[in-house]
Design a protein around this motif. Structure first.
Motif, PDB file in Angstrom:
ATOM      1  N   UNK A  98       0.826  -1.207   0.000  1.00 46.28           N
ATOM      2  CA  UNK A  98       0.000   0.000   0.000  1.00 46.28           C
ATOM      3  C   UNK A  98       0.857   1.252   0.000  1.00 46.28           C
ATOM      4  N   UNK A  99       1.993   1.199   0.688  1.00 41.83           N
ATOM      5  CA  UNK A  99       2.929   2.328   0.688  1.00 41.83           C
ATOM      6  C   UNK A  99       3.464   2.575  -0.716  1.00 41.83           C
ATOM      7  N   UNK A 100       3.851   1.504  -1.404  1.00 40.60           N
ATOM      8  CA  UNK A 100       4.344   1.622  -2.782  1.00 40.60           C
ATOM      9  C   UNK A 100       3.253   2.180  -3.691  1.00 40.60           C
ATOM     10  N   UNK A 101       2.037   1.675  -3.532  1.00 42.16           N
ATOM     11  CA  UNK A 101       0.930   2.127  -4.385  1.00 42.16           C
ATOM     12  C   UNK A 101       0.628   3.604  -4.171  1.00 42.16           C
ATOM     13  N   UNK A 102       0.541   4.032  -2.910  1.00 45.19           N
ATOM     14  CA  UNK A 102       0.209   5.432  -2.609  1.00 45.19           C
ATOM     15  C   UNK A 102       1.319   6.376  -3.036  1.00 45.19           C
ATOM     16  N   UNK A 103       2.564   5.925  -2.934  1.00 43.59           N
ATOM     17  CA  UNK A 103       3.677   6.761  -3.383  1.00 43.59           C
ATOM     18  C   UNK A 103       3.699   6.877  -4.904  1.00 43.59           C
ATOM     19  N   UNK A 104       3.240   5.821  -5.586  1.00 44.65           N
ATOM     20  CA  UNK A 104       3.246   5.808  -7.049  1.00 44.65           C
ATOM     21  C   UNK A 104       2.103   6.617  -7.633  1.00 44.65           C
ATOM     22  N   UNK A 105       0.971   6.642  -6.925  1.00 45.13           N
ATOM     23  CA  UNK A 105      -0.209   7.367  -7.398  1.00 45.13           C
ATOM     24  C   UNK A 105      -0.844   8.117  -6.232  1.00 45.13           C
ATOM     25  N   UNK A 106      -0.519   9.398  -6.055  1.00 42.85           N
ATOM     26  CA  UNK A 106      -1.046  10.168  -4.916  1.00 42.85           C
ATOM     27  C   UNK A 106      -2.562  10.312  -4.915  1.00 42.85           C
ATOM     28  N   UNK A 107      -3.225  10.019  -6.050  1.00 41.94           N
ATOM     29  CA  UNK A 107      -4.680  10.134  -6.134  1.00 41.94           C
ATOM     30  C   UNK A 107      -5.390   8.819  -5.806  1.00 41.94           C
ATOM     31  N   UNK A 108      -4.636   7.767  -5.507  1.00 45.40           N
ATOM     32  CA  UNK A 108      -5.227   6.452  -5.290  1.00 45.40           C
ATOM     33  C   UNK A 108      -6.043   6.386  -3.999  1.00 45.40           C
ATOM     34  N   UNK A 176       9.629 -13.640  -0.165  1.00 44.57           N
ATOM     35  CA  UNK A 176      10.857 -13.379   0.589  1.00 44.57           C
ATOM     36  C   UNK A 176      12.077 -13.398  -0.319  1.00 44.57           C
ATOM     37  N   UNK A 177      12.142 -14.383  -1.236  1.00 43.14           N
ATOM     38  CA  UNK A 177      13.323 -14.551  -2.081  1.00 43.14           C
ATOM     39  C   UNK A 177      13.502 -13.412  -3.075  1.00 43.14           C
ATOM     40  N   UNK A 178      12.396 -12.890  -3.609  1.00 44.19           N
ATOM     41  CA  UNK A 178      12.491 -11.875  -4.666  1.00 44.19           C
ATOM     42  C   UNK A 178      12.645 -10.454  -4.128  1.00 44.19           C
ATOM     43  N   UNK A 179      12.476 -10.264  -2.846  1.00 48.24           N
ATOM     44  CA  UNK A 179      12.601  -8.924  -2.273  1.00 48.24           C
ATOM     45  C   UNK A 179      13.878  -8.831  -1.453  1.00 48.24           C
ATOM     46  N   UNK A 180      14.991  -8.822  -2.164  1.00 43.85           N
ATOM     47  CA  UNK A 180      16.308  -8.701  -1.553  1.00 43.85           C
ATOM     48  C   UNK A 180      17.025  -7.504  -2.178  1.00 43.85           C
ATOM     49  N   UNK A 181      17.020  -6.343  -1.566  1.00 45.60           N
ATOM     50  CA  UNK A 181      16.499  -6.108  -0.221  1.00 45.60           C
ATOM     51  C   UNK A 181      14.985  -5.859  -0.213  1.00 45.60           C
ATOM     52  N   UNK A 182      14.384  -6.092   0.955  1.00 45.14           N
ATOM     53  CA  UNK A 182      12.978  -5.730   1.186  1.00 45.14           C
ATOM     54  C   UNK A 182      13.011  -4.361   1.845  1.00 45.14           C
ATOM     55  N   UNK A 183      12.737  -3.331   1.078  1.00 43.53           N
ATOM     56  CA  UNK A 183      12.956  -1.976   1.586  1.00 43.53           C
ATOM     57  C   UNK A 183      12.113  -0.977   0.812  1.00 43.53           C
ATOM     58  N   UNK A 184      11.076  -0.425   1.438  1.00 39.82           N
ATOM     59  CA  UNK A 184      10.255   0.604   0.796  1.00 39.82           C
ATOM     60  C   UNK A 184      10.327   1.918   1.577  1.00 39.82           C
ATOM     61  N   UNK A 185      11.443   2.129   2.273  1.00 37.68           N
ATOM     62  CA  UNK A 185      11.599   3.373   3.027  1.00 37.68           C
ATOM     63  C   UNK A 185      11.550   4.592   2.118  1.00 37.68           C
ATOM     64  N   UNK A 186      12.123   4.495   0.930  1.00 35.06           N
ATOM     65  CA  UNK A 186      12.107   5.637   0.008  1.00 35.06           C
ATOM     66  C   UNK A 186      10.682   5.962  -0.415  1.00 35.06           C
ATOM     67  N   UNK A 187       9.849   4.949  -0.609  1.00 29.82           N
ATOM     68  CA  UNK A 187       8.439   5.186  -0.948  1.00 29.82           C
ATOM     69  C   UNK A 187       7.712   5.849   0.224  1.00 29.82           C
ATOM     70  N   UNK A 188       7.992   5.378   1.438  1.00 33.85           N
ATOM     71  CA  UNK A 188       7.356   5.985   2.614  1.00 33.85           C
ATOM     72  C   UNK A 188       7.719   7.458   2.732  1.00 33.85           C
ATOM     73  N   UNK A 189       8.950   7.797   2.405  1.00 28.05           N
ATOM     74  CA  UNK A 189       9.391   9.195   2.489  1.00 28.05           C
ATOM     75  C   UNK A 189       8.673  10.075   1.472  1.00 28.05           C
ATOM     76  N   UNK A 190       8.178   9.469   0.387  1.00 26.97           N
ATOM     77  CA  UNK A 190       7.514  10.238  -0.672  1.00 26.97           C
ATOM     78  C   UNK A 190       6.004  10.339  -0.490  1.00 26.97           C
TER      79      UNK A 190
END
Length: 263
Positions: A98-108, A176-190
């Motif tokens: 949801x963090x990734x989605x909201x950062x990608x589309x502020x109107x979502x 788990x395997x495909x998210x290396x690193x698992x990190x959406x801090x940059x999206x949260x900041x946006x």
């Protein structure tokens, strides 16, 4: 973003309600396991919709289980009547997506509520998450869930078993395997919408606490935080009444002014 999948839905409340919320579950779970929050929102006059994420429940399967792919599915998930969600409430993986989605589309969505979100998962937390999922898929008897979580509602016991049996074990493993690193801090900041984190109690177990929580809050003044004391990562099942109280407060305020320091 990756090509989106169409996610199946279940809903609570009057479809004509003026407020519309989307509920997004965590890894190895299902939309149905968000029932306690959906039911409470319906009682409060909302129309609440929950989805099964890709690889889970009745959702389509894929080869891509990155957080970006989960987020792309959510961006393409709109209320039945169109427009923006009034609120999106995401737990764990659902909080990250949801963090990734909201950062990608502020109107979502107009606001976010993140329940012990998986914003950055590495090291010890990554190992704990992986072992927890391995145990769940290795033995899906209801007696095991009841023993591990005796305080959960009986419907949570039933639905947790159903979620594990209907999820793709390969999809959960690949998340788990495909998210290396698992990190959406940059999206949260946006994030540009009011966002409130309802975190678990670190004395029990939380994946959003300490230095990570402090960093995320410091990076974006739109993000606030509260803690459900005595509750672990699945706080909406551990302490549902308090989780619902904090959710309703967050929705009423948009973004809480009480920025509680992470423990």
């Amino acid at each position: 973003m990756p090509a989106p999948l169409t996610l199946p839905r279940i809903a609570w409340g009057d479809p004509s309600a003026s407020h519309r919320a989307l509920l997004v579950h965590g890894l190895g779970s299902s939309g149905a396991l968000m029932w306690r929050l959906g039911d409470a929102l319906a009682e409060a006059g909302w129309h609440a919709t929950a989805v099964d994420l890709r690889g889970h429940g009745d959702a389509p399967r894929s080869l891509d289980y990155t957080v970006a792919a989960f987020g792309a599915d959510l961006v393409s998930t709109a209320p039945d009547a169109g427009g923006a969600w009034d609120a999106v409430i995401g737990h764990s993986l659902g909080g990250a997506a949801s963090t990734v989605a909201a950062a990608s589309d502020p109107e979502w969505t107009r606001r976010l509520v993140l329940i012990d979100p998986a914003i950055h998962v590495d090291g010890r937390d990554a190992s704990i998450v992986r072992r927890s999922q391995e145990r769940a898929f290795a033995d899906s008897r209801i007696e095991v869930v009841q023993q591990e979580h005796p305080h959960w509602h009986p419907q949570d016991h039933e639905l947790k078993i159903d979620a594990v049996r209907r999820a793709s074990a390969w999809a959960v493993e690949q998340t788990s395997a495909q998210n290396q690193p698992w990190d959406v801090r940059a999206h949260a900041a946006r994030l540009t919408v009011p966002t409130h984190v309802i975190a678990a109690d670190p004395a029990v177990y939380s994946i959003f606490t300490g230095d990570l929580a402090a960093e995320v809050l410091a990076a974006n003044p739109r993000i606030t935080m509260s803690v459900v004391e005595g509750a672990g990562h699945s706080l909406h099942r551990d302490k549902p009444e308090e989780a619902i109280r904090q959710l309703q407060e967050a929705l009423a305020c948009g973004a809480l002014s009480d920025r509680r320091e992470p423990k």
